[in-house]
Write a protein that holds these residues in place. Sequence first.
Motif, short mmCIF file in Angstrom:
data_model
loop_
_atom_site.label_atom_id
_atom_site.label_comp_id
_atom_site.label_asym_id
_atom_site.label_seq_id
_atom_site.Cartn_x
_atom_site.Cartn_y
_atom_site.Cartn_z
N ILE A 123 -22.35 -49.42 63.95
CA ILE A 123 -20.93 -49.69 64.23
C ILE A 123 -20.74 -50.15 65.66
O ILE A 123 -20.00 -51.11 65.94
CB ILE A 123 -20.09 -48.42 63.93
CG1 ILE A 123 -20.14 -48.10 62.44
CG2 ILE A 123 -18.65 -48.61 64.38
CD1 ILE A 123 -19.49 -46.78 62.07
N ASN A 124 -21.41 -49.47 66.60
CA ASN A 124 -21.31 -49.84 68.01
C ASN A 124 -21.81 -51.26 68.24
O ASN A 124 -21.18 -52.04 68.97
CB ASN A 124 -22.11 -48.85 68.85
CG ASN A 124 -22.04 -49.16 70.33
OD1 ASN A 124 -20.98 -49.09 70.95
ND2 ASN A 124 -23.17 -49.53 70.91
N SER A 125 -22.92 -51.61 67.60
CA SER A 125 -23.47 -52.96 67.76
C SER A 125 -22.53 -54.01 67.20
O SER A 125 -22.28 -55.04 67.84
CB SER A 125 -24.83 -53.04 67.05
OG SER A 125 -25.34 -54.35 67.11
N CYS A 126 -21.98 -53.74 66.01
CA CYS A 126 -21.07 -54.70 65.39
C CYS A 126 -19.81 -54.90 66.23
O CYS A 126 -19.36 -56.03 66.44
CB CYS A 126 -20.69 -54.24 63.99
SG CYS A 126 -22.06 -54.31 62.80
N VAL A 127 -19.24 -53.80 66.75
CA VAL A 127 -18.03 -53.89 67.56
C VAL A 127 -18.30 -54.67 68.84
O VAL A 127 -17.51 -55.55 69.24
CB VAL A 127 -17.48 -52.48 67.87
CG1 VAL A 127 -16.37 -52.55 68.92
CG2 VAL A 127 -16.98 -51.82 66.61
N THR A 129 -18.04 -62.10 70.78
CA THR A 129 -17.79 -63.34 70.04
C THR A 129 -16.32 -63.76 70.15
O THR A 129 -16.01 -64.93 70.38
CB THR A 129 -18.18 -63.16 68.56
OG1 THR A 129 -19.53 -62.74 68.47
CG2 THR A 129 -17.99 -64.46 67.80
N GLY A 130 -15.43 -62.80 69.97
CA GLY A 130 -14.01 -63.10 70.09
C GLY A 130 -13.63 -63.58 71.48
O GLY A 130 -12.82 -64.51 71.63
N PHE A 131 -14.23 -62.97 72.49
CA PHE A 131 -13.95 -63.37 73.87
C PHE A 131 -14.39 -64.81 74.13
O PHE A 131 -13.63 -65.62 74.67
CB PHE A 131 -14.67 -62.41 74.82
CG PHE A 131 -14.54 -62.75 76.27
CD1 PHE A 131 -13.31 -62.59 76.92
CD2 PHE A 131 -15.62 -63.23 76.99
CE1 PHE A 131 -13.18 -62.92 78.27
CE2 PHE A 131 -15.49 -63.56 78.32
CZ PHE A 131 -14.27 -63.41 78.98
N LEU A 132 -15.62 -65.13 73.71
CA LEU A 132 -16.11 -66.48 73.90
C LEU A 132 -15.34 -67.50 73.06
O LEU A 132 -15.09 -68.62 73.48
CB LEU A 132 -17.60 -66.55 73.57
CG LEU A 132 -18.54 -65.80 74.53
CD1 LEU A 132 -19.97 -65.83 74.01
CD2 LEU A 132 -18.47 -66.40 75.92
N ALA A 133 -14.94 -67.09 71.84
CA ALA A 133 -14.18 -67.99 70.98
C ALA A 133 -12.84 -68.32 71.60
O ALA A 133 -12.38 -69.47 71.56
CB ALA A 133 -13.97 -67.34 69.60
N THR A 134 -12.20 -67.32 72.20
CA THR A 134 -10.90 -67.56 72.84
C THR A 134 -11.03 -68.56 73.98
O THR A 134 -10.23 -69.50 74.12
CB THR A 134 -10.33 -66.23 73.37
OG1 THR A 134 -10.21 -65.31 72.28
CG2 THR A 134 -8.97 -66.45 74.00
N LEU A 177 -25.44 -64.14 61.09
CA LEU A 177 -25.13 -65.54 60.80
C LEU A 177 -23.93 -66.01 61.62
O LEU A 177 -23.95 -67.13 62.18
CB LEU A 177 -24.85 -65.71 59.31
CG LEU A 177 -26.00 -65.42 58.33
CD1 LEU A 177 -25.53 -65.65 56.90
CD2 LEU A 177 -27.20 -66.28 58.64
N ILE A 178 -22.90 -65.19 61.69
CA ILE A 178 -21.69 -65.57 62.43
C ILE A 178 -22.00 -65.77 63.90
O ILE A 178 -21.60 -66.78 64.52
CB ILE A 178 -20.59 -64.51 62.23
CG1 ILE A 178 -20.13 -64.48 60.77
CG2 ILE A 178 -19.41 -64.78 63.16
CD1 ILE A 178 -19.16 -63.36 60.46
N VAL A 179 -22.71 -64.82 64.49
CA VAL A 179 -23.01 -64.90 65.91
C VAL A 179 -23.93 -66.08 66.20
O VAL A 179 -23.75 -66.80 67.19
CB VAL A 179 -23.63 -63.58 66.40
CG1 VAL A 179 -24.03 -63.69 67.86
CG2 VAL A 179 -22.66 -62.43 66.21
#
Length: 596
Positions: free
Chosen positions: A236-240, A246-251, A499-501
Amino acid sequence: MEKPSGVTFILVISISLYLLTIIRGVQSDASDHRYHAGDPVPLYANKVGPFHNPSETYRYYDLPFCLPEKLKEKKEALGEVLNGDRLVSGPYPLDFLVDRESEVLCRKKLSKQEVAQFRKALDKDYYFQMYYDDLPIWGLIGRVDREEKADPSDYRYYLYQHIQFDILYNKDRVIEINSMMDPHSVLDLTENKEVDAEFSYTVKWKETDIPFEKRMDKFSQSSFPHHLEIHWFSIINSCVTVLLLTGFLATILMRVLKNDFIKYTHDEESSMDDQEETGWKYIHGDVFRFPKNKSLFSAAIGSGTQLFTLTVFIFILAIVGVFYPYNRGALFTALLVIFVLTSGIAGYTATSFYFQLEGKNWVRNLLLTGSLFCGPLLVTFCFLNSVAIAYNSTAALPFGTIVVIILIWTLITSPLLVLGGIAGKNSKIEFQAPCRTTKYPREIPELPWYRSTVPQMAMAGFLPFSAIYVELYYIFASVWGHKIYTIYSILFIVFIILLIVTAFITVALIYFQLTAEDHEWWWRSFLCGGSTGIFIYGYCLYYYYARSDMSGFMQISFFFGYMACICYGFFLMLGTVGFRAALLFVRHIYRSIKCE
């Protein structure tokens, strides 16, 4: 992109039939697993080997144990042979509902050579494995008393002579079997001399209300019992963490892109003749220039697509419960069969993409596709199989099995690859480029060292690797140890995150490469996407030296040899994912602006 209906139909039918077959599981000699009092229940001795070297396994009767009156070999499926299983009739008669109290199995005089053979096995902590009505039995063959800092010549070697079997049953079916070695009934083999051995066993039957359908549940529940909470928390910690990054870089990336679109739109509306284009729009005439070595590139995309399809089907089988604990050879059978049936996908994808890149020699491209992954795998297998033969290990495939694999490759894999290639050749799909390519390429400006290929691969591989780092230990402990992995749903989630990352970090790096006016992004996107495979191989070094007790040339060869093939497969698969994501991104941004 259109796909050939014939190849797809054959693939779907073949895999569907295979799923229906494999879900039935492995059957014992008594196919319905029902017995009456006094009926013989099949007991098979499988193998022995050093506890810390799971690949170094030998036949059970390679050690001088008591032989049964009639030694019968069990016919095994292809996956069981690939797994190194060599089942023969076991020495203990464990008839249904028949209790035995200290029954003597055999008395024999061990020669000096046999004593030395047992001592060598005891020194390496040999274990044995058997199957009773398809239920696994295992245990150590003896013990060595080692005092700290004592001279090895002072070690004392003890061979277990007595084993107790506790068997649970529900009506007419066997539910569970436990074995326990008697630490008091041992044979001292410290001195190299002939000794008299008396092997005996005890059998106790007990009734239980556990249904037959749930007799394998205890193995699933006991997987990683001491680390389960840490396992869940770490996942869970790794996924979060990865999702936040990912969200930060996407923004940031979306904001920069939005500003680019506004800027380029403003420049187009102003129609200023002296306006000089800069950034990624400046190279619109070169960005869709086909890559060098287009045949090799297409073959890599085809092989990566096949391996991605294989992985997805393996996850489907795992989630529906096919790979339950000790379903002998199911995973190897699935890997072999699905890889064979998906070879048409590799042929179609590679040839179709090769023609999109205006390639001409499609036969050469098809041969390259068929050998790109299987070639290194074949070379590695030949070497490791030779090592196993030299060690006389059950990991060495018999000649008949090798012939079967060759026939499968010749009669199924190659024809499907060719059919896929013909379908790809006839697909008539054109490469969709939103911008026209100029006749001569622009010169790429000199870039700082950290924008070169190797540093970019290091940055691209680190983030996806951090998403799977925690899970890797559990997978390695299962594949290269004696742990049981059963949490396939969590593993599938981690795979999706991977895959997403991988897709996102590749897109981000390709964007920064294009803004630096470097238009050679094709191979870069593939190498950046696949670089996680290199990180995984680096983890192999860490696992071997810091987390395992493996030793010996054979085990080291098998571990690093087969892990090299697995990591190479990850490189091709994730490289394909990275390229596909980058291609979608590049097409999108250049389609969104007006290129003259």
